[in-house]
Design a protein around this motif. Sequence first.
Motif, PDB file in Angstrom:
ATOM      1  N   LEU A 268      62.262  11.168  28.678  1.00  0.00           N
ATOM      2  CA  LEU A 268      63.121  11.380  27.518  1.00  0.00           C
ATOM      3  C   LEU A 268      64.570  11.115  27.923  1.00  0.00           C
ATOM      4  O   LEU A 268      64.918  11.275  29.090  1.00  0.00           O
ATOM      5  CB  LEU A 268      62.994  12.828  27.039  1.00  0.00           C
ATOM      6  CG  LEU A 268      61.710  13.199  26.306  1.00  0.00           C
ATOM      7  CD1 LEU A 268      61.670  14.702  26.071  1.00  0.00           C
ATOM      8  CD2 LEU A 268      61.626  12.449  24.978  1.00  0.00           C
ATOM      9  N   PRO A 269      65.407  10.718  26.978  1.00  0.00           N
ATOM     10  CA  PRO A 269      66.817  10.501  27.313  1.00  0.00           C
ATOM     11  C   PRO A 269      67.499  11.783  27.803  1.00  0.00           C
ATOM     12  O   PRO A 269      67.103  12.894  27.428  1.00  0.00           O
ATOM     13  CB  PRO A 269      67.423  10.054  25.982  1.00  0.00           C
ATOM     14  CG  PRO A 269      66.275   9.546  25.193  1.00  0.00           C
ATOM     15  CD  PRO A 269      65.097  10.379  25.591  1.00  0.00           C
TER      16      PRO A 269
ATOM     17  N   GLU B 265      71.572  13.156  29.777  1.00  0.00           N
ATOM     18  CA  GLU B 265      72.884  12.808  30.321  1.00  0.00           C
ATOM     19  C   GLU B 265      72.781  12.767  31.836  1.00  0.00           C
ATOM     20  O   GLU B 265      71.993  13.507  32.434  1.00  0.00           O
ATOM     21  CB  GLU B 265      73.924  13.863  29.918  1.00  0.00           C
ATOM     22  CG  GLU B 265      74.161  13.939  28.432  1.00  0.00           C
ATOM     23  CD  GLU B 265      74.814  12.665  27.896  1.00  0.00           C
ATOM     24  OE1 GLU B 265      75.711  12.127  28.576  1.00  0.00           O
ATOM     25  OE2 GLU B 265      74.391  12.204  26.811  1.00  0.00           O
TER      26      GLU B 265
ATOM     27  N   GLU C 203      68.536  18.362  29.695  1.00  0.00           N
ATOM     28  CA  GLU C 203      69.455  17.552  28.898  1.00  0.00           C
ATOM     29  C   GLU C 203      70.408  16.783  29.806  1.00  0.00           C
ATOM     30  O   GLU C 203      71.008  15.801  29.399  1.00  0.00           O
ATOM     31  CB  GLU C 203      70.262  18.466  27.961  1.00  0.00           C
ATOM     32  CG  GLU C 203      69.394  19.066  26.872  1.00  0.00           C
ATOM     33  CD  GLU C 203      70.050  20.261  26.208  1.00  0.00           C
ATOM     34  OE1 GLU C 203      71.267  20.462  26.372  1.00  0.00           O
ATOM     35  OE2 GLU C 203      69.313  21.018  25.537  1.00  0.00           O
TER      36      GLU C 203
ATOM     37  N   ALA D 200      76.208   7.040  29.736  1.00  0.00           N
ATOM     38  CA  ALA D 200      75.163   6.763  28.750  1.00  0.00           C
ATOM     39  C   ALA D 200      74.668   5.350  29.044  1.00  0.00           C
ATOM     40  O   ALA D 200      74.381   5.017  30.174  1.00  0.00           O
ATOM     41  CB  ALA D 200      75.719   6.873  27.352  1.00  0.00           C
ATOM     42  N   LYS D 201      74.629   4.515  28.046  1.00  0.00           N
ATOM     43  CA  LYS D 201      74.204   3.137  28.252  1.00  0.00           C
ATOM     44  C   LYS D 201      75.317   2.367  28.972  1.00  0.00           C
ATOM     45  O   LYS D 201      76.486   2.499  28.606  1.00  0.00           O
ATOM     46  CB  LYS D 201      73.924   2.511  26.873  1.00  0.00           C
ATOM     47  CG  LYS D 201      73.133   1.244  26.933  1.00  0.00           C
ATOM     48  CD  LYS D 201      72.822   0.743  25.522  1.00  0.00           C
ATOM     49  CE  LYS D 201      71.612   1.452  24.925  1.00  0.00           C
ATOM     50  NZ  LYS D 201      71.112   0.756  23.710  1.00  0.00           N
TER      51      LYS D 201
ATOM     52  N   GLU E 169      70.035   2.778  30.884  1.00  0.00           N
ATOM     53  CA  GLU E 169      70.309   4.128  30.414  1.00  0.00           C
ATOM     54  C   GLU E 169      69.741   5.069  31.480  1.00  0.00           C
ATOM     55  O   GLU E 169      68.847   4.690  32.243  1.00  0.00           O
ATOM     56  CB  GLU E 169      69.617   4.360  29.067  1.00  0.00           C
ATOM     57  CG  GLU E 169      70.200   3.480  27.965  1.00  0.00           C
ATOM     58  CD  GLU E 169      69.510   3.735  26.630  1.00  0.00           C
ATOM     59  OE1 GLU E 169      69.758   4.795  26.036  1.00  0.00           O
ATOM     60  OE2 GLU E 169      68.727   2.879  26.213  1.00  0.00           O
TER      61      GLU E 169
ATOM     62  N   HIS F 177      67.657   7.421  31.604  1.00  0.00           N
ATOM     63  CA  HIS F 177      66.236   7.768  31.682  1.00  0.00           C
ATOM     64  C   HIS F 177      65.355   6.596  32.112  1.00  0.00           C
ATOM     65  O   HIS F 177      64.142   6.748  32.218  1.00  0.00           O
ATOM     66  CB  HIS F 177      65.750   8.316  30.333  1.00  0.00           C
ATOM     67  CG  HIS F 177      65.830   7.318  29.225  1.00  0.00           C
ATOM     68  ND1 HIS F 177      66.988   7.072  28.521  1.00  0.00           N
ATOM     69  CD2 HIS F 177      64.904   6.485  28.705  1.00  0.00           C
ATOM     70  CE1 HIS F 177      66.761   6.140  27.606  1.00  0.00           C
ATOM     71  NE2 HIS F 177      65.506   5.762  27.705  1.00  0.00           N
ATOM     72  N   MET F 178      65.960   5.438  32.346  1.00  0.00           N
ATOM     73  CA  MET F 178      65.131   4.288  32.723  1.00  0.00           C
ATOM     74  C   MET F 178      64.756   4.367  34.202  1.00  0.00           C
ATOM     75  O   MET F 178      65.587   4.671  35.057  1.00  0.00           O
ATOM     76  CB  MET F 178      65.867   2.989  32.405  1.00  0.00           C
ATOM     77  CG  MET F 178      66.061   2.797  30.904  1.00  0.00           C
ATOM     78  SD  MET F 178      67.162   1.443  30.496  1.00  0.00           S
ATOM     79  CE  MET F 178      66.081   0.051  30.663  1.00  0.00           C
TER      80      MET F 178
ATOM     81  N   TYR G  52      59.882   3.033  25.042  1.00  0.00           N
ATOM     82  CA  TYR G  52      60.617   4.266  24.763  1.00  0.00           C
ATOM     83  C   TYR G  52      60.459   4.658  23.296  1.00  0.00           C
ATOM     84  O   TYR G  52      60.208   5.817  22.965  1.00  0.00           O
ATOM     85  CB  TYR G  52      62.093   4.086  25.126  1.00  0.00           C
ATOM     86  CG  TYR G  52      62.279   3.559  26.535  1.00  0.00           C
ATOM     87  CD1 TYR G  52      62.087   4.388  27.636  1.00  0.00           C
ATOM     88  CD2 TYR G  52      62.601   2.223  26.767  1.00  0.00           C
ATOM     89  CE1 TYR G  52      62.228   3.909  28.931  1.00  0.00           C
ATOM     90  CE2 TYR G  52      62.749   1.737  28.062  1.00  0.00           C
ATOM     91  CZ  TYR G  52      62.555   2.577  29.144  1.00  0.00           C
ATOM     92  OH  TYR G  52      62.676   2.099  30.412  1.00  0.00           O
TER      93      TYR G  52
ATOM     94  N   ARG H 169      58.450   7.897  21.661  1.00  0.00           N
ATOM     95  CA  ARG H 169      59.133   8.849  20.770  1.00  0.00           C
ATOM     96  C   ARG H 169      58.390   8.932  19.440  1.00  0.00           C
ATOM     97  O   ARG H 169      58.289  10.005  18.837  1.00  0.00           O
ATOM     98  CB  ARG H 169      60.585   8.437  20.569  1.00  0.00           C
ATOM     99  CG  ARG H 169      61.443   8.744  21.802  1.00  0.00           C
ATOM    100  CD  ARG H 169      62.916   8.575  21.521  1.00  0.00           C
ATOM    101  NE  ARG H 169      63.357   9.388  20.406  1.00  0.00           N
ATOM    102  CZ  ARG H 169      64.399   9.071  19.631  1.00  0.00           C
ATOM    103  NH1 ARG H 169      65.080   7.959  19.860  1.00  0.00           N
ATOM    104  NH2 ARG H 169      64.752   9.856  18.647  1.00  0.00           N
TER     105      ARG H 169
END
Lengths: 300, 161, 775
Positions: free
Chosen positions: A6-7, A9, A49, B2-3, B20, B22-23, C127, C131
């Motif tokens: 998941l994304p 920071e 996060e 971020a990106k 990004e 999470h990659m 991705y 999701r």
Amino acid sequence: MHRALLPFEFSEPASVEEAVALVDGGRARALAGGVDLVLKMRLRQETPERVVSLQKIAGLDHVRVDAHGGGALHIGALATLRQVEQSAAVTQGWPLLAEAIASIVSMQTKVMGTLVGNLCVGTPASDVAPALFALGARVKIAGVGDERDIAVEDFFLGPGVTAVRPHELVTEVVVPARPVGSAGRFLKLSKTADDIAKVNVAVSVAFSRGTCAHARIAIGSAAPTPVRAVAAEELLLREDWCPATAKAAAEAAARSVRPISDVRSTADYRAEMVKVLVRDALTQAADGAGVLDGHDGKEA
Amino acid sequence: MAKEIATFIVNGQGYEVIVEPHMLLIDVLRDSIGLVGTKYGCGAGDCGACTVLLEGKPVFACLTLAVTARDRSLTTIEGLADGAGLHPIQQAFVDAGAVQCGFCTPGMVLTTKALLDENPEPTRGEIKAFLAGNLCRCTGYVKIVEAVESAAGILRNGGAR
Amino acid sequence: MTNEPHSEFSSVGKSLARPDVAAKATGAARFSADIALPGMLIGRILTSPHAHARIVAIDTSRAKALPGVAAVITHADVPKRGFTRSVMAEGLPPFAYETENLDQYILSDKARYIGDWVAAVAAVDLYVAERALDLIEVEYEVLPAVFDPEDALAPGAPVVHKGWKDNVAGVIEHPFNRGDLDAALASSAHVAEFSGRNSRQKQAHMEPDAAIASWDDKGRLTVWSPSQNAHLAKKAMGRRVFDIGEGNVRWITPAVGGGFGARLSFGVEPVAAMLAKVTGRPVKVLVTREEDFNGWNSRTEQRQTIRVGVGEAGEITAIEQDVLSDSGAYFSHSGTISAVNMQSTLGVMRSPVVRGKALMVYTNNPTASGMRGYGNPEGSFILQQALDIAAEKCGMDPVDFRLKNARGPGEPSMWEPQAITTCALPECIRRGAVAIGWDQKWHGWGAGKEGRYRRGVGMSIMTHASGAGGFLLEHSTAVMKLDEDGTASLSVSPCEMGQGILGVLAQIAAEGAGLRYEDVRTVTGDTDVTLFDIGTHASRSTYAIGNAALDAARKVKAIVVERAARMLGVESEGLDVRDGRVFAVADSSVGVSVAEVAHAGIYEYGTDARHIMATGKHQSVMHCPNFQAGFAEIEVDVETGVIKVLKLVIAHDIGRAINPLTVEGCLEGGAAQGLGYALTEDLVIDKGTGKVVSDSFATYKMLSALDMPEVEVILVEEPDPTGPFGAKGVGETGITNVAPAIANALYDAAGVRVHSLPITPEKVLEALRAHGAGA
């Protein structure tokens, strides 16, 4: 089940101070080697996060002997398992630790993974932990504006739970100089050579005139945390060394564990194997310490 | 961050890639850069099929955040051979019958490279220990160990066979 | 090296490098997941968290609204056409196919195991696709579930399939039952009995499943996936999953990262095809390793009892086998695997009376299927221990007992209407026994070994098919054509999944046509190019496809000879072809290159042009059984129960080793899988929830390099007249003898038997305790 993370920071602080300000152990997690954290993030067992990489912090990747501090071994938070395993200081001064790391056979895991990270996972199956227990290691933990130092036995609180609080980071593990004349042994039972332990045991002993003068016994994978078998140690210090003493100590050690059944083994088997491994490790370590041929304690 | 546009130095060549946090490195190598020789076997650091060399050391690309590999030297299986021929390790794997389905082979070859770079004359036991993080389902490892022994000899001999 | 090259051959019998391996060593080989098509979407599948649940409602609206999502599909969007995941079943004769349960849909309205497929997404990338999966809302009505096949048979057990009265998925009587079992056992001097069960071993191909599907503007489907039998998969997709006909399906098989039987079943291809159809774009469906472990393939768990009657002279009088198979949630291979178990298990020993019966039962466990050995490792684990028990009762050496009772040439093969043509089993047993040191190390029954570390030796024998003849359709067609430069393309359709079949077939074709090995290209992996073949299974490719290739090659050679004779102005009878040159046997200076003949055939400016090519065929009701003896020496620590394997010996009746290096590799790899099956590999399913607990390589333990003992492979070559240059099959066989040989060695070492696989230290210690031995 997922293939991707998941994304989140991402931060790369340059100092421990900056890092402790960021990490809270929950929503913001520290990343060293990443072997454990990244997998858990993919499996959604961890969904931070923010990920705070420690990799850009200078001065945390050391493995050195501090001549001024009584010859203690200092292992920085970014020192990899491979670095520790290959360090000449470790193989000569603390071979028990090198032996325990050698039982983690995946080279990639040892190249990526740090010794401190291995502890911070908080798994009772850590191979490193029993060795550090037996060697009397301490863990240095930095907080916001302060630092504390605890015995490694006090570091593990439960499965996956350690003494590290929000806004704290382990900066170093310190292993004191080995007691003179001591010898150690690490033994592990696992399904395959590359598997996590069903049970592992580390012992460190030294003898004086046929009796144990120093004894530390630690057991992994047999309780919610790695444990020290204090009653067994006391028995060893009390009784003259002989095979029966080793057996009695092993029986005592088995009373200090609370194993469970899981995918790797059964509670009964683990309890039984604690006896076998502790007895074998003590016997082999005693041999290494020279008690069998009467050379024990000569250096003392 | 971020990106961002980051640089990856793969097999000596720089690639600018949008990443990004999470990659994973394996996805950047395979999907963004197009080097699909690195294999996704488990995503858990258990099989070693995704092994690449990060600054010469074997790591799991499936457990490496791509952002942590920015601006660092990476070697993938595509970067091993110099020109059209095979690297001596690859040749040894071919000759010894150490390649069956070939899915573990890129990781196995790169781990072997890391081993022989650090220990040019490994014993059989040292070979097995160094490769123990790379699973192979086809060979039973017999011919892989033979290939590594053979490659070590060839490399010690300056690449001559 | 066990085998010297045969000097009468140019290619056959030599350990030549395979054509596909250099690309695999450089990373240039393309596996299914490596392929990217323009406009391609990524597909992912939503799986059920419940072992048994009715899907009350699925809300896909949030997932569909996510930018980048092209489609979300559920059971409501798929054809209401049942199929079986076993595409191998397409090769069954119609009467047998009728007993296959067509119980599978692309997506189901009822989840029958944890991991069952509920919905699927196609999106611009991984991705977004994942999701979207997270945004699908499913309302389940959780139903009672059953995880043990014996519980599933009890009255009142939850029924896995709607409309069925119970969970009995099928019953098979062994087709070659004969004699009066009760009478034979009653009159036998001894009756040996052994019961036990095997584990759900995972095929664990290192390449996770992946499939790409794309439909063209005329409604023709192309699939890229690692299938072991593309032509049958093409049929299953065109006739069962969709109703479009075989001609509307093209199946491309890229490099395949291991199969071991898993890829005789559909993986994610039907979902990929459905998503591609809905979106009108190519879709690549990916899976995780955890999903694979929770999924649609494993060895079938079989609970078995075998009884062996023996007469006064140590002759077997009767064998009875009873099999209970846990099909899991869907039928898949559970019928065929049970049948093949009985054929191979009951087919190795001579016995006047035979009785076999198998019962297949549905549960809410993941779908089982077939794995390397296909019933043989399951049955042999039981039979070979029963044989040792019988030998002990007779006071006979296990080697002698097997030599006395094993079937030989002229006797019925495992598919009984057919006779064994050649059988090198006695030689395998004798040479294997020498290699393990049987005479020095086996000290008789009840040797009463002492001490903490006890050594023992054990053995096992087996027979296995070299092809599906008699059981399935057995048909391969090969095409060989000569290009202008004298090189050849051999078009064949095995699955090259690591075993080296492309090289082996090129060696056979080169030898047969008189060409150099390096001048024969194997063309494969595309059903639009290759002719029909039932694919790679049943250890058949060398034997069956090899025969087809040899047939084509010999026809090519005949054409070359005939045309060369005219070019040379000599009689064709005196000509031969070898290493790319046609020559007169009487005077080898008279000759012409194949290249010249081929070129002249194409660039022929008169009326006799011919692009030299031929088709070759193998079709048979025979399966040419191969044989093997396996031996193990172990050391058991009676305090920990840990078994250390000191040495494995595998002596295989190969007929002829076309490529000794690949045969050795096949047997060594099989032995490693057999060792994992014997000692460490265990797909653990939680008995309360049905969840696969060992769903990663961290918990499902295969051997690492450090765990492999010495393996000695012995190739016994006694060419079989029906095989290409005498070759028989080998592919599956290395796995079969290992577990029973170790189990018998454990008994020799410590006097105990463990009744389930894997033989873990925990079970060994328990058995030792029960036996009153050990620490």
